[in-house]
Structure formats: C-alpha cells, structure tokens
Design a protein around this motif. Sequence first.
Motif, PDB file in Angstrom:
ATOM      1  N   GLN A 139      -2.920   2.021  -9.703  1.00  0.00           N
ATOM      2  CA  GLN A 139      -4.015   2.385  -8.813  1.00  0.00           C
ATOM      3  C   GLN A 139      -5.332   2.222  -9.565  1.00  0.00           C
ATOM      4  OE1 GLN A 139      -2.961   6.386  -7.598  1.00  0.00           O
ATOM      5  NE2 GLN A 139      -4.437   7.332  -8.988  1.00  0.00           N
ATOM      6  N   VAL A 140      -6.427   2.189  -8.796  1.00  0.00           N
ATOM      7  CA  VAL A 140      -7.734   1.839  -9.344  1.00  0.00           C
ATOM      8  C   VAL A 140      -8.720   2.974  -9.117  1.00  0.00           C
ATOM      9  CG1 VAL A 140      -9.646   0.189  -9.269  1.00  0.00           C
ATOM     10  CG2 VAL A 140      -7.290  -0.609  -8.938  1.00  0.00           C
ATOM     11  N   THR A 197     -12.438  10.590  -9.978  1.00  0.00           N
ATOM     12  CA  THR A 197     -11.009  10.924  -9.930  1.00  0.00           C
ATOM     13  C   THR A 197     -10.358  10.556  -8.596  1.00  0.00           C
ATOM     14  OG1 THR A 197     -11.576  13.171  -9.225  1.00  0.00           O
ATOM     15  CG2 THR A 197     -11.238  12.803 -11.596  1.00  0.00           C
ATOM     16  N   THR A 198     -11.155  10.176  -7.625  1.00  0.00           N
ATOM     17  CA  THR A 198     -10.586   9.740  -6.340  1.00  0.00           C
ATOM     18  C   THR A 198     -10.299   8.235  -6.410  1.00  0.00           C
ATOM     19  OG1 THR A 198     -11.865  11.403  -5.139  1.00  0.00           O
ATOM     20  CG2 THR A 198     -10.944   9.577  -3.856  1.00  0.00           C
ATOM     21  N   PRO A 199      -9.034   7.828  -6.313  1.00  0.00           N
ATOM     22  CA  PRO A 199      -8.724   6.394  -6.425  1.00  0.00           C
ATOM     23  C   PRO A 199      -9.279   5.621  -5.235  1.00  0.00           C
ATOM     24  CG  PRO A 199      -6.754   7.627  -5.804  1.00  0.00           C
ATOM     25  CD  PRO A 199      -7.821   8.643  -6.107  1.00  0.00           C
ATOM     26  N   ARG A 248       0.851  -1.189   0.000  1.00  0.00           N
ATOM     27  CA  ARG A 248       0.000   0.000   0.000  1.00  0.00           C
ATOM     28  C   ARG A 248       0.891   1.245   0.000  1.00  0.00           C
ATOM     29  NH1 ARG A 248      -3.323  -3.010   3.911  1.00  0.00           N
ATOM     30  NH2 ARG A 248      -2.156  -2.010   5.585  1.00  0.00           N
ATOM     31  N   VAL A 249       0.724   2.086  -1.008  1.00  0.00           N
ATOM     32  CA  VAL A 249       1.506   3.314  -1.116  1.00  0.00           C
ATOM     33  C   VAL A 249       0.559   4.456  -1.441  1.00  0.00           C
ATOM     34  CG1 VAL A 249       3.578   2.094  -1.878  1.00  0.00           C
ATOM     35  CG2 VAL A 249       1.952   2.906  -3.571  1.00  0.00           C
ATOM     36  N   PRO A 250       0.969   5.703  -1.201  1.00  0.00           N
ATOM     37  CA  PRO A 250       0.091   6.851  -1.490  1.00  0.00           C
ATOM     38  C   PRO A 250      -0.271   6.906  -2.971  1.00  0.00           C
ATOM     39  CG  PRO A 250       1.930   7.506  -0.082  1.00  0.00           C
ATOM     40  CD  PRO A 250       2.222   6.112  -0.545  1.00  0.00           C
ATOM     41  N   PRO A 251      -1.488   7.349  -3.306  1.00  0.00           N
ATOM     42  CA  PRO A 251      -1.893   7.438  -4.715  1.00  0.00           C
ATOM     43  C   PRO A 251      -1.154   8.557  -5.429  1.00  0.00           C
ATOM     44  CG  PRO A 251      -3.571   8.396  -3.293  1.00  0.00           C
ATOM     45  CD  PRO A 251      -2.562   7.765  -2.384  1.00  0.00           C
ATOM     46  N   PHE A 252      -1.046   8.435  -6.735  1.00  0.00           N
ATOM     47  CA  PHE A 252      -0.481   9.535  -7.518  1.00  0.00           C
ATOM     48  C   PHE A 252      -1.625  10.441  -7.973  1.00  0.00           C
ATOM     49  CE2 PHE A 252      -1.049   5.910 -10.413  1.00  0.00           C
ATOM     50  CZ  PHE A 252      -1.751   6.464 -11.477  1.00  0.00           C
TER      51      PHE A 252
END
Length: 553
Positions: free
Chosen positions: A136-137, A126-128, A96-100
Amino acid sequence: MLTFGRARRLLRITTVFISHGLDEFVANLHLFRLYAYVLRLAPWRWRQTRAPRGERLRLALEELGPIFIKFGQMLSTRPDLVPEDIVVELSRLQDRVPPFPSQQAVALIEAAYGMPLSQAFRTFDTTPVASASVAQVHFATLHDGTEVAVKVLRPGIDIILRRDLALLQTLAQLAVRYWPDARRLRPLEVVKEYEKIVHDEMDLAHEAANASQLRTNFQDSTLLYVPRVFWDYTRRSVMVMERITGVPISNREALVAHGVDLRKLAHNGVEIFFTQAFRDGFFHADMHPGNIFVSFTGQYRAVDFGIMGTLSADDKYYLAENILGFLNRDYRSIAEAHVRAGWVPKGTRVDELEGAIRTVCEPIFAKPIKDISFGRLLMNLFQTARRFNMEVQPQLVLLQKTLFNIEGLGRRLYPDLDLWITAKPFLERWMREQLGPRAVWNAVRKEYPNWIHILPEIPRYLGTTLRQAKDGELSVRAQSDEIERLAQDMRVRHRRIMIGLLGGALLAVGLGVFGVTHPGFVARYLDVIEIGVGAPGFVLLAWSVLDLGRRPQ
C-alpha cells in the motif's frame, strides 16, 4: 503432499467455485467431486441465473483473495492457453483490497530504515492513498520539502505468498493427474511462471530499478513522465518515489474540464507504447487506468512499475514485420516472418500458414478500419499459429496484453481512435531506420572498436588463411545434406569476413591519412587519398557488418 491446511483451503475454493456456478472447474478437482455433487442439490441453486463463465470465474477469484486475483491477472496475459472469453473477463480483475493498519506500516518502515519515522520524513500521512494485494502507498514529505509517495509491502505477505503458491502447485499437480486437457495447458509451467512474477513484485528495489530505467528512456519526453526514485530511502520492503499529481486517466469528465485534447491524448498513448516497445525494447506491461495519470498539459504520468516487458532486437524486427503485414494485408510476409523468426517449426509450409492467417484475418478486415483491434489481431494470430506448433513467446504475449490495455484506454478516451493512423507511419519509419543508411552507420560505429583491435593482425590472418587454402586445409568434405549446408555456411561467412577485413584495412588507411593531414599543398593530395581509400573501405566494412548478421541462404 496434501496437508490438512491445504485440504481445508481446497475445500474453501470448492465452495466458492460452486457458489459461482463453476461446476465444470470443480469436477476436475477429483478429491471434492462428491462434495460438488452434493452442493449442486442445494435449493438456492435451483433458480440461480448463470452469468457467462468468464464473469463467474472472475468473481470467484476476487472472492478468494489477493494471490488468486493476481493469478487471474497473469492468466489474462496467456491467450495461448486460456479461451478468449475468459481472457477478456480476467483482464478486468481489479487488484483492490482493504488497507492494513497504519501502525503496522509505520513499524515496517522504521524496521527497514533502523530509525524512527520522524528522522526519515518531515511528515508522513498515516492514511493510505492506495492499497493492493502486495503493498500500500502513503504520502510523505522529505526533510528538504520534497513530496514523495512511500510504498510498503504488506506485513506477513511472504507467509501468505508461500501458502497460496504451495496450494496452486497442489492444484496444478491434481490437474496433471486427473484433467485430460492438462498436457496442452501445462498448469505446472503456468504456476512456475506466476511464482516468478509474484517474487519480482515482492522486491520493491526491483520495481524501483524498472522505474529508473524507464525514466532514463523518457528523460526529455513531452509525452510521458516517470517519477524519480529516491534510492537512499528504497529497500526491498519500502520504495520512495516522487509524488505524482494529475487527473486519473479514467476521469474523462475532469480531463475535458481542464481542456485536455482527448483525441491527441489517445494517439499519444499509442505512440508511447510503440516507442517503448520498438525504440527501447522495454515497456510498462501493467498500463491499466489505475496506473496512469494525466497532467493539465496532457502529459502521461505513470506509476507502479512492478511488471515490465522486454523485447530483443529480433523480437522487435519480426514483430514489426508482422504488424506491417497486417496493415498491408500481406499474409505471405507474416507467414514468412514466423518461419524466419523460428516461432514455428522450420519445416512449416509457408503457403499453408499463409492460408490459415488469411482465413482468420479477412473477416476482421471487413469491419471499418477504426474498429479493428491490434490486440485481437495478435491474439488471433497466436491462436492460428498454435495449430502449426508455434512455441509460446511469453514476451510477445505480454506485449499483446499491454496493447489490449492501450487500445481499450484510448477508445474510452476517444471512441473514434484510429490506432492504425499512428501505428503505420511509426512502424514504417522504424523499419527504414533499421535498414537505411543510419542503420549502416550505427552498425559500423558499434562494431568499429572490435575491428580496430584486429586490424594489426590482418597480415598474419591473411597469410595463415592463404597458406591453409593452398595446402587444402580449408576444404570440407560433406557426409550429408546437413553437413553440406554447414560447409556452405562456413564458406559464405569466410568470404564475408575476408571482405570485411579488407574494408577495415582500407578504412584504417583512410582514417590514418586523415589523422596525419596538415595544411598546405600536400594535404590536398592526402585528402584525395583519404576519400579514395577510406570511402570504399567504409562501404565494404559496412556491407560485411550488416551481411554477417544475415543467415546464409
């Protein structure tokens, strides 16, 4: 070549490892050994509490970032190389890493499609909803109203991948040069294997193909649902799948609130695993809680198909023999299966391997049966067989890691899960199907098209073979024990082929009679011929097909 950039990154790794008390790992980096000694004198380390080494390594990898997290996850699937305490801890690594930024995601999708986002989707959130090291999804809606999940690769991930893989290669080369255990642990081969796994995950079309195959395998299943892939919207860097709804399997309280039978759910997870492995030979190899949801009716719903495992027919058969041997505490059959499968050298003494397996397994069986871990049994088996020069079987190691996940997941849902209750009947039924009448019929049905093409040639084959036998051209002169065994093998297979040809001929006659049968008095007599000739032909052909698959003794 150790460039300035790689040296700076190695220095960063050294600092992180030292900060987590991984002195024993840093000492093997050689180039930074003096730096490591200096850091050990730092006052803040004098009262530092040392957690277990596996936990310290896991925390260090999480701090170093995505590629190292995934490398640690891969190492957790290699108990043949990594000590057990580290394997267990690395299996807990969370990707788990911060979204771009969403603007970058939109730009990447539009570049992949060659059109504005509004032309591809009616709506796009637009919010992953999920973010990992590689992708990311986002949720979206197609123009026909279908709700979908859009997975997009991280921008610049190729550059990061190449940089860190090159660094891992450098670390592996340093290990080979300066680390005494490097020959046994084969770091260069491990990094190469990891490189292949990561490159597969970087191709979302590859993941989509995996999902599509698994969906086909479970098309009508009430146990597992696999989302549909929308191929018109799928590219190497973008994948669009049906949106999955349900309760995360890790949310036990929500499952109970919705009335899901946790005991049944846990056992269904075991059945799904064995069905994938033994029926299909194609299994989801990343079944951690974050990738599994549950419907309100108790159906599993899987996502993320980047890592899949495969088993050949031989793998499945010998693995089933091993597990049934465990269930029946028949260590002799386990040792013999290892030798027959070629997992250990041909000259291995079966009695010695049997004794070693018994020594490892008997203490485990002293526990209550529900507390015995299949995954741990397989891990102990691999570690024991390694003493007998067992060759690494990556597909079995991946399966063992998946079994660990399934067991842990099932026992979190239902602590009294007795995996053996589900496994033993399944494997016994599967073995009967492989050796029973159904297996005979399936083998004949599979091979019959091949036989039918050569049936017209049987008279010529028989004539040629008989003439060669009469002239002595089929004789084999043995010059050594090995050649003698080869000659015996050829004679046995020749006999089996001849019986098979005879069976095929009789079956063809029987089928031919069947094809020209007409109602009336004559037909009744032709039916007698059909049964009297075709049935023995079927038996001879079936025996030949199955027997040819065995190695002559």
